[in-house]
Motif scaffolding. Sequence first.
Motif, mmCIF file in Angstrom:
data_model
loop_
_atom_site.group_PDB
_atom_site.id
_atom_site.type_symbol
_atom_site.label_atom_id
_atom_site.label_comp_id
_atom_site.label_asym_id
_atom_site.label_seq_id
_atom_site.Cartn_x
_atom_site.Cartn_y
_atom_site.Cartn_z
ATOM 1 N N ALA A 54 -117.049 -37.934 -40.996
ATOM 2 C CA ALA A 54 -115.767 -37.732 -41.597
ATOM 3 C C ALA A 54 -115.262 -36.210 -41.304
ATOM 4 O O ALA A 54 -114.255 -35.791 -41.185
ATOM 5 C CB ALA A 54 -115.796 -37.901 -43.046
ATOM 6 N N TRP A 55 -116.495 -35.322 -41.660
ATOM 7 C CA TRP A 55 -116.308 -33.738 -41.542
ATOM 8 C C TRP A 55 -116.039 -33.447 -40.148
ATOM 9 O O TRP A 55 -115.197 -32.618 -39.543
ATOM 10 C CB TRP A 55 -117.583 -32.944 -41.900
ATOM 11 N N LEU A 56 -116.673 -34.210 -38.789
ATOM 12 C CA LEU A 56 -116.419 -33.929 -37.542
ATOM 13 C C LEU A 56 -114.963 -34.328 -37.370
ATOM 14 O O LEU A 56 -114.175 -33.812 -36.335
ATOM 15 C CB LEU A 56 -117.345 -34.765 -36.739
ATOM 16 N N ASN A 57 -114.338 -35.332 -37.694
ATOM 17 C CA ASN A 57 -113.037 -35.900 -37.378
ATOM 18 C C ASN A 57 -112.239 -34.873 -37.988
ATOM 19 O O ASN A 57 -111.136 -34.461 -37.216
ATOM 20 C CB ASN A 57 -112.840 -37.214 -38.002
ATOM 21 N N GLU A 58 -112.432 -34.400 -39.166
ATOM 22 C CA GLU A 58 -111.547 -33.212 -39.886
ATOM 23 C C GLU A 58 -111.512 -32.040 -39.099
ATOM 24 O O GLU A 58 -110.427 -31.606 -38.836
ATOM 25 C CB GLU A 58 -112.183 -32.852 -41.389
ATOM 26 N N SER A 118 -116.008 -28.555 -32.837
ATOM 27 C CA SER A 118 -115.112 -29.762 -32.893
ATOM 28 C C SER A 118 -115.184 -30.312 -31.622
ATOM 29 O O SER A 118 -115.857 -29.940 -30.580
ATOM 30 C CB SER A 118 -113.693 -29.279 -33.069
ATOM 31 N N MET A 119 -114.681 -31.657 -31.429
ATOM 32 C CA MET A 119 -114.729 -32.456 -30.205
ATOM 33 C C MET A 119 -113.213 -32.500 -29.972
ATOM 34 O O MET A 119 -112.153 -32.453 -30.697
ATOM 35 C CB MET A 119 -115.412 -33.619 -30.129
ATOM 36 N N GLU A 120 -112.772 -33.094 -28.743
ATOM 37 C CA GLU A 120 -111.590 -33.482 -28.433
ATOM 38 C C GLU A 120 -111.144 -34.069 -27.418
ATOM 39 O O GLU A 120 -112.516 -34.144 -26.548
ATOM 40 C CB GLU A 120 -110.643 -32.067 -28.240
#
Length: 203
Positions: free
Chosen positions: A181-185, A102-104
């Motif tokens: 979309a998956w990365l955002n999820e 994930s990213m943040e």
Amino acid sequence: FGLGNPDGEGSDYDFWLLREVNGIRVGLLGYQTWLDTPEIRAKVRSDISALRDRGAAVVIPYFHWGIESEHQPYEVQRDLARVAIDAGADAVIGTHPHVLQSMETYRGKLIAYSLGNFSFGGNTNPSDKRTVVLQTRLDVVDGAVDGVQFRVIPTRLSREEGFNDYVPTPYRGAARGQVLAWLNEISPSMNGTEIRDEFTPVR
């Protein structure tokens, strides 16, 4: 301007690099760590300070860390990323888990916990071939970063789906959108900043 450690010590997994890019001094730091200790925290803080003292307008630590095959960072990664940003880092980038994590955003700075594999010869057919090209634009005003934009280019580490030919290839069409979309999820801590394949300001 230098390659090694600001304090004159270190190993292959503990280094710094200071280079001038378009008239801006950019400092990179590299660490391998699986622990969050007072000594590591102190080193990260002192290294960032040392690069600032050498005129770095941009400082980005790069961590080799994390649990293999896990798409979420664990406590050590999250805490050390915040330590680095609290100490003045302009972004934090990571690797090692062999998959995307994930990213943040934190205090208006970007954290990318793991970029996954890119051109990696250790596995001829990894089950998860997703990776990304992460690009950033940093506005520097009066010697300090004053605004960051980023874009993510979803990429497969191979031209082929069924095996690894070591030629990273950007996804096209629906697959590109699916990776974004998956990365955002999996990245709920972006504080309203969407992960996109177009340059987007970090909030």
